[in-house]
Design a protein around this motif. Structure first.
Motif, short mmCIF file in Angstrom:
data_model
loop_
_atom_site.label_atom_id
_atom_site.label_comp_id
_atom_site.label_asym_id
_atom_site.label_seq_id
_atom_site.Cartn_x
_atom_site.Cartn_y
_atom_site.Cartn_z
N SER A 1 57.42 39.57 11.40
CA SER A 1 58.42 40.35 10.68
C SER A 1 58.84 39.70 9.37
O SER A 1 59.27 40.39 8.44
N THR B 1 50.03 43.89 16.93
CA THR B 1 51.17 44.81 17.02
C THR B 1 52.39 44.10 17.59
O THR B 1 53.51 44.26 17.09
N LYS C 1 54.29 41.61 15.18
CA LYS C 1 55.09 42.21 14.10
C LYS C 1 56.58 42.28 14.43
O LYS C 1 57.42 42.32 13.52
N SER C 2 56.93 42.29 15.71
CA SER C 2 58.34 42.41 16.08
C SER C 2 59.04 41.06 16.18
O SER C 2 60.24 41.01 16.47
N TRP C 3 58.32 40.00 15.95
CA TRP C 3 58.88 38.65 16.05
C TRP C 3 59.12 38.05 14.66
O TRP C 3 58.39 38.35 13.72
N SER C 4 60.10 37.14 14.58
CA SER C 4 60.18 36.26 13.42
C SER C 4 59.25 35.09 13.67
O SER C 4 58.97 34.73 14.82
#
Length: 451
Positions: free
Chosen positions: A94, A126, A129-132
């Motif tokens: 992200s 995929t 993408k939702s993680w830092s």
């Protein structure tokens, strides 16, 4: 004492060959200088052992040194296994980029468990993408995996581990003591390490490079791995000149055999992180008891002090952490991490480890005290970061048939050709008495020719 501390001066050896590996960093210059470090310490040892009365000329082929930083073996009529697991690689999170290293089964399992995905690259991409990058790096490491967020050089130098590494010497020498070297009557000016017993407990990639280098000058190298261990993408490159045996060090019989091997070794090279040998029962005191006259050299990924000193790591991860991939991205005007064209941190550290072994041997042969040598990939990265390029317009180096020996090497996987040696020290030119062999094909015994 005059134990190895830095790279030799450029005017202290003869350099032949031209070109450069394309990079924002002085990769080819590092290759040549690290080979020269081996040459300098070998020259010192040859004099200390009275194999020569005057210092021999040291010659490094700049082109070949650069190529040895890549893959040294070219298969003839067959293909090498892939170097990378299908999931390994760089992923966009992200807020930046992160690299997952999944070549080992347990490391892949850890990353997939954190991400909650099957071993499918698209599914992993995929999920990432939702993680830092900071949270994912922390979570994967906590689960027993290995990962590295991409940082800039400025961010790394401000990071607690980056600051710790910047305070480390290139080679940390610890624990002064006097040793008595075993007689090696077969050592000559052409094969100065003949009869030197090297016990190798290292894996991908720096440690094996160091022991391959020692084997190139005649050392008897015995590599020990756990039963069933394999590194199919790299073993044909780095098992050259070695005997490779399996031992289960988690069993009493396996540890007893290792201790017997260590007690008869002249050199012990390993890649265990701080405290890891203690867990196995091989504390410093135990090693001193078993092998009081050994030379010992070791490495880790992120340095020997600081919060990441026990963190697992590999060359590609350290490049991400230490700002190398970020700098390369800017240099290449790319939109993704741009690593070095070769695993230069591994290779340079490996040659420096070999040079450290020779340095300690020279001191011992001269009657001086020696110490254990500690190196790290992260500290070598700092060396590369400040190394200047000799020629920014040099032609790119790519291997051609002329760079390889004409003799066929009958490796354990099939025939092929090996790069010509890059280093010569007087009459001593690197060559290997054994072809590259598969792991576990020898017995864990000295002398090596008795199996």
């Amino acid at each position: 004492m005059s134990l190895l501390a830095t790279l030799p001066a450029a005017d202290s050896y003869r350099k032949t060959g031209e070109g450069a590996l394309p990079s924002a960093f002085a990769v080819s210059e590092l290759a040549t200088a690290s080979f020269a470090a081996v040459g300098h310490e070998m020259a010192r040892l040859m004099q200390a052992l009275n194999l020569l009365s005057v210092k021999p000329e040291i010659t490094v082929d700049h082109r070949l040194a650069s190529l040895w930083f890549g893959y040294s073996f070219k298969p003839d009529g067959w293909d090498m296994p892939s170097l990378w697991d299908a999931v390994a690689g760089d992923y966009k999170a992200s807020d930046g980029w992160i690299r997952l290293h999944t070549n080992l089964t347990r490391h892949r399992a850890a990353a997939l468990k954190v991400l909650g995905t099957p071993p499918d690259r698209e599914a992993v991409a995929t999920a990432v993408k939702s993680w830092s990058i900071a949270d994912l790096e922390t979570a994967v490491v906590a689960e027993g995996g290995v990962a590295a967020a991409m940082r800039s050089r400025a961010e790394w130098l401000e990071h607690p581990q980056g600051r710790a590494v910047s305070r480390d010497p290139l080679i940390g020498w610890q624990g002064p003591r006097y040793v008595k070297l075993r007689d090696r009557p077969h050592a000559t000016a052409k094969r100065p390490l003949a009869g030197l017993r090297v016990l190798d407990l290292t894996r991908v990639l720096a440690g094996p490079v160091s022991t391959r280098t020692l084997a190139g000058f005649g050392a008897e190298v015995l590599r020990i791995d756990p039963p069933g261990w394999d590194e199919p993408g790299v073993i044909p490159d780095i098992s050259l000149g070695k005997h490779c045996a399996y031992l289960d060090l988690k069993t009493n019989d396996g540890m007893k055999r290792l201790q017997e091997l260590l007690s008869q070794a002249d050199v012990f090279v390993h890649g265990y992180r701080p405290g890891a040998l203690d867990v196995l029962g091989l504390t410093r005191a135990k090693r001193d008891e078993l092998a009081p006259n050994r030379i010992e050299v070791t490495l880790d990924a992120y340095g020997w002090q600081g919060p990441w000193s026990t963190r697992r790591g590999f060359d590609s991860l350290v490049q991400m952490s230490a700002g190398i991939a970020h700098t390369g991205m800017g240099w290449a005007q790319a939109d993704k991490p741009t690593p070095l064209p070769v695993q230069a941190l591994d290779h340079a550290t490996g040659y420096l480890m070999a040079a450290a072994v020779l340095s300690a041997l020279s001191e011992a042969a001269s009657g001086s005290s020696i110490m254990h040598a500690h190196l790290s990939l992260a500290r070598t990265a700092e060396l590369l970061a400040v190394l200047g390029k000799d020629d920014t317009e040099a032609a790119p180096i790519n291997p051609t048939p002329k760079d390889y020996n004409t003799e066929t090497e009958a490796s354990g996987w099939g025939p092929g050709h090996r790069l010509k040696p890059a280093l010569k020290v007087g009459e001593a030119s690197m060559h290997w008495d054994l072809p590259a062999s598969k792991l576990g094909t020898s017995q864990p015994i000295w002398p090596l020719n008795a199996n």
